[in-house]
Enzyme design. Structure first.
Site, mmCIF file in Angstrom:
data_model
loop_
_atom_site.group_PDB
_atom_site.id
_atom_site.type_symbol
_atom_site.label_atom_id
_atom_site.label_comp_id
_atom_site.label_asym_id
_atom_site.label_seq_id
_atom_site.Cartn_x
_atom_site.Cartn_y
_atom_site.Cartn_z
ATOM 1 N N SER A 107 0.740 4.531 -13.673
ATOM 2 C CA SER A 107 0.950 5.098 -15.006
ATOM 3 C C SER A 107 2.073 6.142 -14.969
ATOM 4 C CB SER A 107 -0.372 5.681 -15.527
ATOM 5 O OG SER A 107 -0.312 5.914 -16.905
ATOM 6 N N ASP A 214 -3.798 -3.723 -21.603
ATOM 7 C CA ASP A 214 -3.500 -2.295 -21.458
ATOM 8 C C ASP A 214 -2.998 -1.752 -22.789
ATOM 9 O OD1 ASP A 214 -2.575 0.246 -20.776
ATOM 10 O OD2 ASP A 214 -1.712 -0.410 -18.875
ATOM 11 N N HIS A 244 -6.069 -0.489 -18.522
ATOM 12 C CA HIS A 244 -4.982 0.311 -17.941
ATOM 13 C C HIS A 244 -5.098 0.501 -16.426
ATOM 14 C CE1 HIS A 244 -1.709 3.065 -17.728
ATOM 15 N NE2 HIS A 244 -2.463 4.130 -17.481
#
Length: 269
Positions: A107, A214, A244
């Site tokens: 991320s 996601d 995610h």
């Protein structure tokens, strides 16, 4: 669970706490770079998989995150965080000279890892990006257009189909459960642009992992960034239905198998 050690480094804006998952006979070093609002301790299972595969694993808590110094979730300049990761890499190299180094970023950690690879890729053996914040990520634009950033924390349900993951996240005192802060959103926008213009990573092998459900970092926006960043060796794994955090997903066994298969290929060269 592997044993852990803790190190404290002088970071760009105060002390940085680094977790180490040691390996008595490591074949390589893995640096695990966590995402926004969380901390390295959430990567214990990933670290265990990597240690079992032969890695000595190091994971810093970024400035303003976890047990490191700084106002919570405030990052004013991501280049400073990249410099902090460089210091972690030097710590790992001092302990394990001559071993190859693999960088794993999730991320926001994917954004940091991508920039690190652009600047210091010659010192890496491989780059792994999981749900990376690169390319066309609309959230900073949306938030910066508002007079006030709304107090809408990350939904735990957006992380994984496994409800236990969301429950643990919601109960974790080291996770930030409040709103994003404007300096950090501005820094995200700047670094997204920097990485977008920063060029490809040449011959550095890249593994891209992403869930096609996601909602926090949508697949299509990250694909734009992957195409800008990729060099000669891209391996892509998109998981149907995954959200995610693919390392915490219900199909994580497949994700870990793909990670290990990729690393085996890298080290076979």
């Amino acid at each position: 669970m592997a044993d852990t050690r803790e190190h404290v480094l002088a970071g760009s804006r105060g002390p940085i706490v680094v977790r180490e998952w040691p390996n008595p006979r490591p074949r390589y070093v893995a640096l695990v770079i966590h995402g926004y609002g969380e901390h390295a301790g959430r990567y214990a299972e990933v670290a265990d998989v990597l240690v079992e595969h032969g890695a000595a694993v190091f994971g810093p808590d970024h400035v303003g995150h976890g047990r490191s110094a700084g106002e919570r979730v405030v990052i004013e300049d991501f280049e400073e965080v990249v410099a902090d990761v460089r210091a972690v890499a030097e710590l790992a190299r001092a302990a394990h000279p001559d071993l190859p180094v693999v960088l794993v970023g999730h991320s926001m950690g994917g954004l940091i890892a991508a920039r690190y690879a652009q600047l210091h890729g010659a010192g890496l053996a491989a780059l792994v990006l999981s749900g990376p914040v690169i390319g066309d990520w609309a959230l900073p634009r949306r938030l910066l257009a508002l007079n006030e950033i709304p107090d809408t924390p990350i939904s735990p349900a957006a992380l994984s189909r496994d409800p236990a993951v969301g429950a643990a996240y919601a109960a974790d005192p080291l996770v930030w459960h409040g709103p994003m802060k404007r300096p950090t959103v501005e820094a995200f926008a700047r670094m997204l642009d920097t990485v977008s213009k920063g060029g490809g990573i040449g011959r550095l092998p890249l593994l891209w992992l992403h869930g096609d459900e996601d909602r926090l970092v949508p697949l299509l926006g990250s694909r734009v960034g992957i195409e800008e960043l990729r060099g000669d060796e891209l391996t892509e794994r998109v998981y149907p239905g995954a959200r995610h955090e693919v390392f915490h997903e219900t199909n994580k066994t497949d994700v870990f198998a793909d990670l290990i298969r990729f690393l085996d290929g890298v080290f076979a060269h």
